[in-house]
Design a protein around this motif. Structure first.
Motif, mmCIF file in Angstrom:
data_model
loop_
_atom_site.group_PDB
_atom_site.id
_atom_site.type_symbol
_atom_site.label_atom_id
_atom_site.label_comp_id
_atom_site.label_asym_id
_atom_site.label_seq_id
_atom_site.Cartn_x
_atom_site.Cartn_y
_atom_site.Cartn_z
ATOM 1 N N LYS A 213 40.693 -52.598 -10.622
ATOM 2 C CA LYS A 213 40.641 -54.074 -10.065
ATOM 3 C C LYS A 213 39.966 -55.016 -11.000
ATOM 4 N N PRO A 214 38.550 -54.722 -11.360
ATOM 5 C CA PRO A 214 37.872 -55.366 -12.464
ATOM 6 C C PRO A 214 38.433 -55.634 -13.722
ATOM 7 N N THR A 215 39.191 -54.575 -14.443
ATOM 8 C CA THR A 215 39.818 -54.887 -15.605
ATOM 9 C C THR A 215 40.992 -55.688 -15.152
ATOM 10 N N THR A 216 41.829 -55.709 -14.066
ATOM 11 C CA THR A 216 42.949 -56.388 -13.825
ATOM 12 C C THR A 216 42.507 -57.923 -13.699
ATOM 13 N N VAL A 217 41.637 -58.352 -13.077
ATOM 14 C CA VAL A 217 40.979 -59.402 -12.915
ATOM 15 C C VAL A 217 40.460 -60.077 -14.192
ATOM 16 N N TYR A 218 39.977 -59.271 -15.175
ATOM 17 C CA TYR A 218 39.635 -59.938 -16.201
ATOM 18 C C TYR A 218 40.871 -60.111 -17.296
ATOM 19 N N VAL A 219 41.971 -59.115 -17.046
ATOM 20 C CA VAL A 219 43.147 -59.519 -17.887
ATOM 21 C C VAL A 219 43.911 -60.612 -17.354
ATOM 22 N N LEU A 220 43.899 -60.774 -16.135
ATOM 23 C CA LEU A 220 44.476 -62.038 -15.375
ATOM 24 C C LEU A 220 44.028 -63.237 -15.784
ATOM 25 N N THR A 221 42.623 -63.275 -15.887
ATOM 26 C CA THR A 221 41.677 -64.323 -16.294
ATOM 27 C C THR A 221 42.312 -65.007 -17.759
ATOM 28 N N SER A 223 44.764 -63.931 -19.426
ATOM 29 C CA SER A 223 46.057 -64.197 -19.488
ATOM 30 C C SER A 223 46.240 -65.638 -18.934
ATOM 31 N N ILE A 224 45.848 -66.067 -18.068
ATOM 32 C CA ILE A 224 46.036 -67.608 -17.498
ATOM 33 C C ILE A 224 45.772 -68.393 -18.683
ATOM 34 N N TYR A 225 44.376 -68.286 -19.219
ATOM 35 C CA TYR A 225 43.930 -69.335 -20.209
ATOM 36 C C TYR A 225 45.003 -69.243 -21.303
ATOM 37 N N LEU A 275 44.195 -80.291 -19.234
ATOM 38 C CA LEU A 275 44.531 -78.912 -19.420
ATOM 39 C C LEU A 275 43.362 -77.973 -19.085
ATOM 40 N N LEU A 276 42.053 -78.474 -19.389
ATOM 41 C CA LEU A 276 40.982 -77.781 -18.781
ATOM 42 C C LEU A 276 40.821 -77.616 -17.476
ATOM 43 N N GLY A 277 41.051 -78.784 -16.817
ATOM 44 C CA GLY A 277 41.028 -78.736 -15.193
ATOM 45 C C GLY A 277 41.975 -78.096 -14.664
ATOM 46 N N ILE A 278 43.251 -78.126 -15.097
ATOM 47 C CA ILE A 278 44.310 -77.011 -14.503
ATOM 48 C C ILE A 278 43.751 -75.589 -14.771
ATOM 49 N N ALA A 279 43.245 -75.285 -16.171
ATOM 50 C CA ALA A 279 42.881 -73.780 -16.321
ATOM 51 C C ALA A 279 41.821 -73.607 -15.335
ATOM 52 N N LEU A 280 40.859 -74.284 -15.229
ATOM 53 C CA LEU A 280 39.817 -73.876 -14.335
ATOM 54 C C LEU A 280 40.266 -73.749 -12.617
ATOM 55 N N VAL A 281 41.120 -74.709 -12.310
ATOM 56 C CA VAL A 281 41.692 -74.781 -11.023
ATOM 57 C C VAL A 281 42.462 -73.333 -10.705
ATOM 58 N N ILE A 282 43.126 -72.995 -11.509
ATOM 59 C CA ILE A 282 44.012 -71.783 -11.340
ATOM 60 C C ILE A 282 43.077 -70.452 -11.356
ATOM 61 N N ASN A 283 42.206 -70.584 -12.413
ATOM 62 C CA ASN A 283 41.507 -69.101 -12.411
ATOM 63 C C ASN A 283 40.306 -69.085 -11.159
ATOM 64 N N ILE A 284 39.973 -70.397 -10.851
ATOM 65 C CA ILE A 284 38.876 -70.317 -9.569
ATOM 66 C C ILE A 284 39.683 -69.924 -8.439
ATOM 67 N N ILE A 285 40.713 -70.184 -8.231
ATOM 68 C CA ILE A 285 41.510 -69.950 -7.137
ATOM 69 C C ILE A 285 42.019 -68.214 -7.079
ATOM 70 N N LEU A 287 40.160 -66.165 -8.931
ATOM 71 C CA LEU A 287 39.083 -65.345 -8.768
ATOM 72 C C LEU A 287 38.592 -65.193 -7.268
ATOM 73 N N ILE A 288 38.869 -66.271 -6.170
ATOM 74 C CA ILE A 288 38.169 -66.327 -5.214
ATOM 75 C C ILE A 288 39.333 -65.431 -4.295
ATOM 76 N N ALA A 289 40.736 -65.446 -4.618
ATOM 77 C CA ALA A 289 41.392 -64.703 -3.893
ATOM 78 C C ALA A 289 41.291 -63.179 -4.252
ATOM 79 N N ASN A 290 40.655 -62.955 -5.398
ATOM 80 C CA ASN A 290 40.516 -61.589 -5.566
ATOM 81 C C ASN A 290 39.152 -61.084 -5.174
ATOM 82 N N GLY A 291 38.355 -61.980 -4.441
ATOM 83 C CA GLY A 291 37.150 -61.645 -4.023
ATOM 84 C C GLY A 291 35.984 -61.321 -5.115
ATOM 85 N N THR A 292 36.042 -62.062 -6.090
ATOM 86 C CA THR A 292 35.115 -62.113 -7.332
ATOM 87 C C THR A 292 33.843 -62.691 -6.978
#
Length: 298
Positions: A213-221, A223-225, A275-285, A287-292
């Motif tokens: 999961k930690p690796t997956t969250v990192y790759v997901l983060t 990859s979104i950017y 663009l920065l705002g969109i990337a931050l919002v998606i990644n924060i959501i 990260l919260i969903a993944n329990g980071t």
């Protein structure tokens, strides 16, 4: 002597070591960010700067081309997440298992495309997905009795070309991330699971997936950017920042068009901040969903 004693102090030494990073971070990230915020409220022309307040953002909300770029970038990002997380994870598990021989060779072959310049990769894929009957993809279609297709002139086909390029370049990189995560899993867990009668699928689902999961969250983060910030691949695939009906236009491509090609730096700054705002919002959501951000129970 006092200066030497100061730098050799155990309290001061950590700050001395991190100082180069702090300075570079402030110069190359914090200062440009604040400059971009200021510029987004200005109209910047050669030799002329005028404060326009929220006018750039107001124009942006009425700009259909901007929303087309957002749609293209978002669709591209979603598909890269679908393709470049499960499959690299699967490849990593297979290479880490005893089913695959010559593991070093497979790692090198899958990682090699990432070492290729985006300029070269984009040029090769532009030829690969050319509309001419002699292009490789159209030759494959003709083998199955289908006619030539204009890959880079239709929206859904153009997205296939972009995603093919992305998968070719980044599958090996993400696979290595997951391989690193697999090395941190204790092998005794799999041995215990085998003793309890667990098959390969159950071991993957109940041991590998949770511990990766930690690796997956990192790759997901990242990859979104990467998905939202994609530009050069599209630029090279269409041999410029212009594609039919803007089917290959991305947010960064639109920023480049406004800021560099049309010399509208104030408007381009507003695009960049959105663009920065969109990337931050998606990644924060995510990260919260993944329990980071959850506190670990003691």
């Amino acid at each position: 002597m006092k200066i030497k004693k100061f730098f050799y102090s155990q309290k001061v030494a950590p700050y001395v070591f991190v100082l180069p990073f702090v300075i570079s971070f402030c110069i190359f990230w914090v200062y440009p960010l604040f400059s971009t915020v200021r510029m987004s409220f200005q109209e910047i022309l050669p030799g002329q700067v005028e404060w326009v307040g929220l006018e750039n953002y107001s124009k942006l909300m009425r700009d259909k081309t901007f929303f087309t770029a957002i749609k293209n970038s978002f669709v591209y990002m979603v598909w890269t997440l679908v393709l470049l997380i499960p499959f690299p994870m699967l490849f990593a598990v297979l290479i880490d298992s005893n089913l695959v021989k010559a593991k070093g060779l497979w790692k090198a072959l899958l990682y090699l495309p990432a070492l290729t310049s985006v300029v070269i990769s984009g040029t090769l894929f532009r030829l690969l997905f050319s509309e001419y009957p002699t292009s490789q993809m159209n030759q494959i279609l003709s083998f199955f009795g289908m006619g030539a297709v204009s890959w880079l002139k239709e929206g859904h086909l153009a997205m296939i070309a972009l995603l093919s390029l992305a998968c070719w370049r980044w599958t090996g990189v993400n696979m290595l991330y997951f391989l690193s995560g697999l090395k941190g899993i204790d092998g005794t867990l799999y041995e215990s699971a085998e003793i309890d009668g667990a098959n390969g699928w159950r071991k993957f689902w109940y041991i590998t997936m949770p511990l990766l999961k930690p690796t997956t969250v990192y790759v997901l983060t990242i990859s979104i950017y990467a998905g939202l910030a994609m530009f050069l691949e599209s630029f090279m695939l269409w041999n410029g920042n212009v594609s039919p009906k803007n089917i290959g236009l991305t947010i960064v491509g639109y920023l480049y068009r406004r800021g560099i090609e049309k010399n509208q730096m104030g408007y381009a700054s507003a695009v960049g901040l959105v663009l920065l705002g969109i990337a931050l919002v998606i990644n924060i959501i995510q990260l919260i969903a993944n329990g980071t951000f959850k506190k670990e129970e003691k």
